[in-house]
Design a protein around this motif. Structure first.
Motif, PDB file in Angstrom:
ATOM      1  N   ALA A 189      -0.501  -4.047   2.671  1.00  0.00           N
ATOM      2  CA  ALA A 189      -1.834  -3.914   3.279  1.00  0.00           C
ATOM      3  C   ALA A 189      -2.616  -2.817   2.571  1.00  0.00           C
ATOM      4  O   ALA A 189      -3.833  -2.947   2.349  1.00  0.00           O
ATOM      5  CB  ALA A 189      -1.707  -3.603   4.771  1.00  0.00           C
ATOM      6  N   THR A 190      -1.937  -1.741   2.189  1.00  0.00           N
ATOM      7  CA  THR A 190      -2.584  -0.663   1.442  1.00  0.00           C
ATOM      8  C   THR A 190      -3.077  -1.169   0.089  1.00  0.00           C
ATOM      9  O   THR A 190      -4.193  -0.841  -0.345  1.00  0.00           O
ATOM     10  CB  THR A 190      -1.614   0.503   1.235  1.00  0.00           C
ATOM     11  N   ALA A 195      -7.656  -2.960  -3.353  1.00  0.00           N
ATOM     12  CA  ALA A 195      -8.318  -4.014  -4.124  1.00  0.00           C
ATOM     13  C   ALA A 195      -9.759  -4.210  -3.648  1.00  0.00           C
ATOM     14  O   ALA A 195     -10.633  -4.624  -4.422  1.00  0.00           O
ATOM     15  CB  ALA A 195      -7.543  -5.321  -3.997  1.00  0.00           C
ATOM     16  N   PHE A 196     -10.021  -3.889  -2.383  1.00  0.00           N
ATOM     17  CA  PHE A 196     -11.383  -3.967  -1.841  1.00  0.00           C
ATOM     18  C   PHE A 196     -12.086  -2.614  -1.892  1.00  0.00           C
ATOM     19  O   PHE A 196     -13.235  -2.490  -1.454  1.00  0.00           O
ATOM     20  CB  PHE A 196     -11.348  -4.449  -0.383  1.00  0.00           C
ATOM     21  N   GLY A 197     -11.393  -1.582  -2.385  1.00  0.00           N
ATOM     22  CA  GLY A 197     -11.968  -0.247  -2.415  1.00  0.00           C
ATOM     23  C   GLY A 197     -12.012   0.398  -1.043  1.00  0.00           C
ATOM     24  O   GLY A 197     -12.897   1.211  -0.746  1.00  0.00           O
ATOM     25  N   MET A 198     -11.044   0.053  -0.173  1.00  0.00           N
ATOM     26  CA  MET A 198     -11.008   0.570   1.187  1.00  0.00           C
ATOM     27  C   MET A 198      -9.622   1.096   1.529  1.00  0.00           C
ATOM     28  O   MET A 198      -8.631   0.728   0.896  1.00  0.00           O
ATOM     29  CB  MET A 198     -11.347  -0.539   2.202  1.00  0.00           C
ATOM     30  N   GLU A 205     -11.150  -2.425  10.126  1.00  0.00           N
ATOM     31  CA  GLU A 205     -12.442  -2.348  10.800  1.00  0.00           C
ATOM     32  C   GLU A 205     -13.425  -3.374  10.244  1.00  0.00           C
ATOM     33  O   GLU A 205     -14.159  -4.033  10.998  1.00  0.00           O
ATOM     34  CB  GLU A 205     -13.013  -0.931  10.647  1.00  0.00           C
ATOM     35  N   ALA A 206     -13.434  -3.515   8.914  1.00  0.00           N
ATOM     36  CA  ALA A 206     -14.341  -4.477   8.273  1.00  0.00           C
ATOM     37  C   ALA A 206     -14.025  -5.906   8.693  1.00  0.00           C
ATOM     38  O   ALA A 206     -14.936  -6.727   8.901  1.00  0.00           O
ATOM     39  CB  ALA A 206     -14.253  -4.343   6.753  1.00  0.00           C
ATOM     40  N   LEU A 207     -12.742  -6.216   8.841  1.00  0.00           N
ATOM     41  CA  LEU A 207     -12.335  -7.562   9.272  1.00  0.00           C
ATOM     42  C   LEU A 207     -12.690  -7.796  10.742  1.00  0.00           C
ATOM     43  O   LEU A 207     -13.157  -8.875  11.119  1.00  0.00           O
ATOM     44  CB  LEU A 207     -10.834  -7.757   9.053  1.00  0.00           C
ATOM     45  N   ARG A 208     -12.468  -6.787  11.573  1.00  0.00           N
ATOM     46  CA  ARG A 208     -12.731  -6.956  13.003  1.00  0.00           C
ATOM     47  C   ARG A 208     -14.225  -7.080  13.307  1.00  0.00           C
ATOM     48  O   ARG A 208     -14.615  -7.788  14.240  1.00  0.00           O
ATOM     49  CB  ARG A 208     -12.127  -5.785  13.803  1.00  0.00           C
TER      50      ARG A 208
END
Length: 300
Positions: A189-190, A195-198, A205-208
C-alpha cells in the motif's frame, strides 16, 4: 621336613585359590555386564527402529490422506470451472473469452498458494462491475500478487480481497475496507501511495472522498504488478519471493494434485497437469528428504 613342605604348600595354595575365585567372579560379573549392555543396546536399537518405522508410516499416511482429500477439491474445481462460462455468458461475455481467461488464470497461479476456484469467483465479481473479463483477470492477478507479497495469513488476505472487491464494485472504500487492505499488505500500500505521490493516509482519504477513483487505484496495482515502482520489484516478483517456503510448496503440490484429479474426472489430457505435479514434487523433495533424514539421524 615333609610336614614343613606340606604346610608351606598349603599356605601358598590357599591365597591362590582365593585369587582364582575372585578372578572367576570378576570374569562372570564382566560377562553379565556385557550381556546386560548388549541387551540394553538391542532394546534401544529396536526402539529406535520402531520410531523410524513410525515416522515412515506417518509420512505415507499423510500422502495417502492428501490424495484422498483432493477428490472433493477436484470435484469443486470442475463444477466451478464448468459454471464459469455459464455465468460469464449471462454478462454477455463470449465462451471463447471465458475459456481463455480460465487458461490465463491457471497458468499465472501455478506456483502460488491460490486456488483457481477462488480466482474464478473474484473475476466474476469484478466482471459484474466492468463487463470486461480479461481486465478483471488482470485486476485479480495483480491484487492477489500484492496481497501474497504482504505476507499476512490466508484469512487476512481473503478478507482483504473481499473488502477491496466490494469497494471496487461500489466505486470507493469505507474506512473498514481500507484498513483491511492496510492490514494485509502495508508495504505494498505504501508503494502504491508513492506511485501516486501520496502517503498511505493521503491515498486512503483520496479514495474515500472520490478524489481518486477505484478504477485508477486498481489500474495502478496492475501497473506495479508488472513493472514495480521507485526501485521496488514488481508485485508478481515480490509474491513469488514471499511464497518460497516449504509450506507453500506443500500447498502447490496439493493444488497440482487437484488439477490432475480434476482433469481425470473431466476427461481432459493429463500430460500438462501431471508434468506440473512432477515439477512441484521435485521442488519440494529436497526439503522433505532432508527433514526425514534429520529426524531419523536424531533417533539413532
Amino acid at each position: 621336613m615333609a610336614s614343613a613342605s606340606i604346610g608351606t604348600a598349603w599356605i601358598q595354595v590357599k591365597p591362590t585359590t582365593k585369587g582364582l575365585r575372585q578372578a572367576i567372579n570378576s570374569e562372570l560379573n564382566a560377562t553379565n555386564a556385557g550381556a546386560q549392555a548388549g541387551s540394553s543396546f538391542t532394546s534401544g536399537f529396536a526402539a529406535k527402529l520402531g520410531a523410524v518405522a513410525g515416522i515412515t508410516q506417518t509420512v505415507f499416511s499423510k500422502v495417502t490422506s492428501l490424495v484422498s482429500s483432493q477428490f472433493d477439491a477436484a470435484i469443486s474445481r470442475v463444477d466451478r470451472l464448468n459454471n464459469f462460462s455459464n455465468v460469464m455468458s449471462n454478462l454477455n461475455i463470449p465462451v471463447e473469452e471465458s475459456e481463455a481467461t480460465i487458461e490465463k488464470l491457471a497458468d499465472r497461479l501455478t506456483g502460488l498458494p491460490t486456488s483457481l476456484d477462488s480466482a474464478a469467483s473474484a473475476v466474476q465479481l469484478f466482471t459484474t462491475k466492468n463487463s470486461d473479463v480479461e481486465k478483471s483477470a488482470d485486476l485479480f492477478l495483480a491484487l492477489n500478487d500484492a496481497l501474497i507479497a504482504g505476507g499476512a495469513s490466508a484469512d487476512i488476505q481473503a478478507s482483504a480481497l473481499e473488502q477491496i472487491s466490494q469497494a471496487y464494485a461500489k466505486g470507493k472504500p469505507d474506512m473498514i475496507e481500507w484498513r483491511s487492505l492496510l492490514q494485509a499488505m502495508p508495504a505494498q500500500a505504501t508503494q502504491i501511495g508513492k506511485a501516486f505521490g501520496m502517503s498511505t493516509e493521503e491515498l486512503g482519504e483520496a479514495l474515500r472522498t472520490g478524489e481518486l477513483s477505484m478504477d485508477d487505484f486498481m489500474d495502478k496495482i496492475v501497473e506495479l504488478d508488472k513493472t514495480g515502482e521507485n526501485g521496488f520489484k514488481s508485485f508478481e516478483e515480490q509474491a513469488r519471493a514471499a511464497t518460497d517456503t516449504i509450506q507453500t510448496r506443500m500447498a502447490n503440490v496439493s493444488t497440482s494434485l487437484t488439477k490432475v484429479v480434476a482433469a481425470a474426472l473431466n476427461g481432459d489430457d493429463l500430460e500438462k497437469p501431471l508434468s506440473q505435479l512432477v515439477d512441484r514434487v521435485i521442488e519440494l523433495a529436497p526439503q522433505l528428504i532432508t527433514g526425514f533424514v534429520r529426524a531419523v539421524v536424531g533417533l539413532l
